[in-house]
Design an enzyme around this catalytic site. Structure first.
Site, PDB file in Angstrom:
ATOM      1  CE1 TYR A 107      -4.654  10.697   7.440  1.00 56.00           C
ATOM      2  CE2 TYR A 107      -3.913   8.807   6.200  1.00 56.00           C
ATOM      3  CZ  TYR A 107      -4.919   9.492   6.831  1.00 56.00           C
ATOM      4  OH  TYR A 107      -6.173   8.957   6.855  1.00 56.00           O
ATOM      5  CE1 TYR A 115      -3.184   3.021   0.480  1.00 57.83           C
ATOM      6  CE2 TYR A 115      -2.040   3.408   2.557  1.00 57.83           C
ATOM      7  CZ  TYR A 115      -2.927   3.825   1.570  1.00 57.83           C
ATOM      8  OH  TYR A 115      -3.545   5.051   1.682  1.00 57.83           O
ATOM      9  CD  GLU A 171     -11.409   1.983   3.321  1.00 53.83           C
ATOM     10  OE1 GLU A 171     -10.366   1.700   3.942  1.00 53.83           O
ATOM     11  OE2 GLU A 171     -11.430   2.266   2.125  1.00 53.83           O
ATOM     12  NE  ARG A 185      -9.873  11.909   5.922  1.00 56.16           N
ATOM     13  CZ  ARG A 185      -9.168  10.806   6.153  1.00 56.16           C
ATOM     14  NH1 ARG A 185      -9.551   9.653   5.664  1.00 56.16           N
ATOM     15  NH2 ARG A 185      -8.093  10.859   6.882  1.00 56.16           N
ATOM     16  NE  ARG A 204      -2.912   7.639  -3.967  1.00 56.02           N
ATOM     17  CZ  ARG A 204      -3.820   7.295  -3.053  1.00 56.02           C
ATOM     18  NH1 ARG A 204      -5.077   7.080  -3.414  1.00 56.02           N
ATOM     19  NH2 ARG A 204      -3.485   7.139  -1.787  1.00 56.02           N
TER      20      ARG A 204
HETATM   21  C1  3EB Z   1      -7.607   6.261   5.580  1.00 53.44           C
HETATM   22  O1  3EB Z   1      -8.551   6.999   5.841  1.00 53.44           O
HETATM   23  C2  3EB Z   1      -7.939   4.805   5.391  1.00 53.44           C
HETATM   24  O2  3EB Z   1      -5.095   5.725  -0.137  1.00 53.44           O
HETATM   25  O3  3EB Z   1      -6.719   6.201  -1.532  1.00 53.44           O
HETATM   26  C3  3EB Z   1      -9.146   5.136   2.663  1.00 53.44           C
HETATM   27  C4  3EB Z   1      -9.551   5.657   1.426  1.00 53.44           C
HETATM   28  C5  3EB Z   1      -7.815   4.831   2.876  1.00 53.44           C
HETATM   29  C6  3EB Z   1      -8.608   5.867   0.428  1.00 53.44           C
HETATM   30  C7  3EB Z   1      -6.290   5.851  -0.414  1.00 53.44           C
HETATM   31  C8  3EB Z   1      -6.880   5.057   1.852  1.00 53.44           C
HETATM   32  C9  3EB Z   1      -7.277   5.564   0.652  1.00 53.44           C
HETATM   33  O4  3EB Z   1      -6.438   6.661   5.490  1.00 53.44           O
HETATM   34  C10 3EB Z   1      -7.342   4.229   4.159  1.00 53.44           C
END
Ligand code: 3EB
Length: 359
Positions: free
Chosen positions: A228, A168, A349, A241, A175
């Site tokens: 992050y 990941y 999720e 989000r 990406r």
């Molecule tokens: C998070 O909120 C959980 O890397 O595109 C959720 C939705 C998550 C998309 C992405 C990762 C992704 O970080 C993981």
């Protein structure tokens, strides 16, 4: 600040809408169908002759009949035990195409594109992801849909460590390498996204892009993913989000994969019940953020929303389903899929799409 921290999308919807002239347009909608229903339907209605499938996502084992639109196998198993066809309908006319790199479908407003890559000795996860995003961007620019709204990323063995880095996290590097190009095109406007794990299928990326921009959302309960801190990997994830797209006749809300994360930290490892509470609270908070951003409601009901719930351990299905139905009612369209999630401690999720015809 580390180099992966980027400026927040601060545009208002008014600024964004001014960037391109709006054509008559309508929201896309998503429905879930049984194999028999899918195979029997013509998908054209005399009342709305221009509404057509943009694509179908196949969940579970189903040999799809030949159709002109892209049919994408998710390599994810529905927990109900029966295959599920996820049909994305858009206001047409729709033109379908494919080239050696990808399959696509285009309306005057929207482009759907899908690409799948298998790993080779020369092409690892990071390089493969960059290639997928480079192809997607090339198609978007060639066809005139420069704004990425929503991406779905399905990675084989998402949590496996390979060459010293979780796949990941390699995906996030690739990406980003692809994504910096989009920023040069149109500024930083992260799409809504999901990144989930499947047992097979290589890397599958499918996405929606548009001629005019959408409005990325922040969740007040969560740190923007592209901010992050470095503990989650060398490149923070390039997604927002959620994202609202306003059309002449309605609007869509694309909800990114939402899990048990507040701030930037995973919450309640080992407790499914509490993870579900946090996940569903996050979804509610995001819908609230969307409503404040555009000053309009986004009721998620049976006629206005379709959700997907990704469940890491299949034995958790009954409890996940009970939690979701408790929040949204038993009538809402939800497909429950067995899938891995991008942090090993996360058990579930939920993502989805809201579609409203109302102004
Ligand atoms: C998070 O909120 C959980 O890397 O595109 C959720 C939705 C998550 C998309 C992405 C990762 C992704 O970080 C993981």
């Amino acid at each position: 600040m580390p180099p992966n921290h980027q400026a927040a999308p601060r545009d208002t919807e008014a600024d964004l809408q001014g960037a391109e002239p709006a054509a008559a347009s309508a929201p896309l909608r998503i429905g879930y169908h049984t194999p028999a229903d899918y195979a029997a339907q013509t998908w054209t209605s005399p009342a709305q002759p221009t509404v057509q499938p943009l694509a179908a996502i196949i969940h579970g084992d189903f040999a799809a009949p030949v159709r002109p639109w892209p049919q994408i196998a998710s390599h994810l198993r529905p927990l109900s035990g029966a295959p599920c066809l996820e049909v994305i309908l858009a206001a047409g006319p729709v033109a379908y195409g494919r080239d050696p790199e990808q399959e696509f479908a285009a309306t005057p407003e929207l482009l759907f594109a899908a690409t799948r890559l298998e790993e080779t000795a020369e092409l690892g996860m990071e390089a493969m992801t960059e290639l997928a995003y480079t192809r997607l961007r090339r198609l978007m620019l060639a066809r005139g849909y420069p704004y990425l709204l929503r991406t779905w990323n399905i990675l084989q063995d998402i949590n496996r460590e390979q060459d010293g880095l979780e796949r990941y996290r390699q995906f996030c590097l690739g990406r980003h390498a692809g994504f910096v190009q989009y920023q040069e095109d149109r500024g930083t406007r992260h799409p809504a996204a999901s990144a989930i794990g499947a047992p097979s299928g290589g890397l599958c990326v499918y996405a929606l892009a548009a001629k005019s921009p959408g409005l990325p959302l922040e969740n007040p309960r969560q740190v923007n993913p592209f901010w992050y801190p470095a503990q989650y990997g060398p490149r923070s994830p390039d997604f927002s989000r959620g994202l609202v797209k306003s059309w002449d006749r309605g609007r869509n809300l694309f909800l990114s994969g939402t899990a048990s994360i507040t701030g930037h930290e995973s919450r309640h490892p080992g407790s499914l019940a509490q993870q579900m509470e946090t996940t569903l609270d996050n979804l509610a908070s995001l819908i609230g953020a969307a409503e404040r951003a555009v000053g309009r409601p986004f009721p998620a009901g049976p006629a206005t929303a379709a959700l997907k719930a990704y469940v890491r351990n299949s034995e958790d299905y009954p409890q996940v389903r009970a939690s979701v139905e408790d929040r949204f009612g038993p009538e809402l369209g939800v497909v429950y899929l067995q899938a891995d999630i991008c942090r090993t401690e996360l058990l579930c999720e939920v993502d989805g799409t809201v579609f409203l015809d109302a102004p």
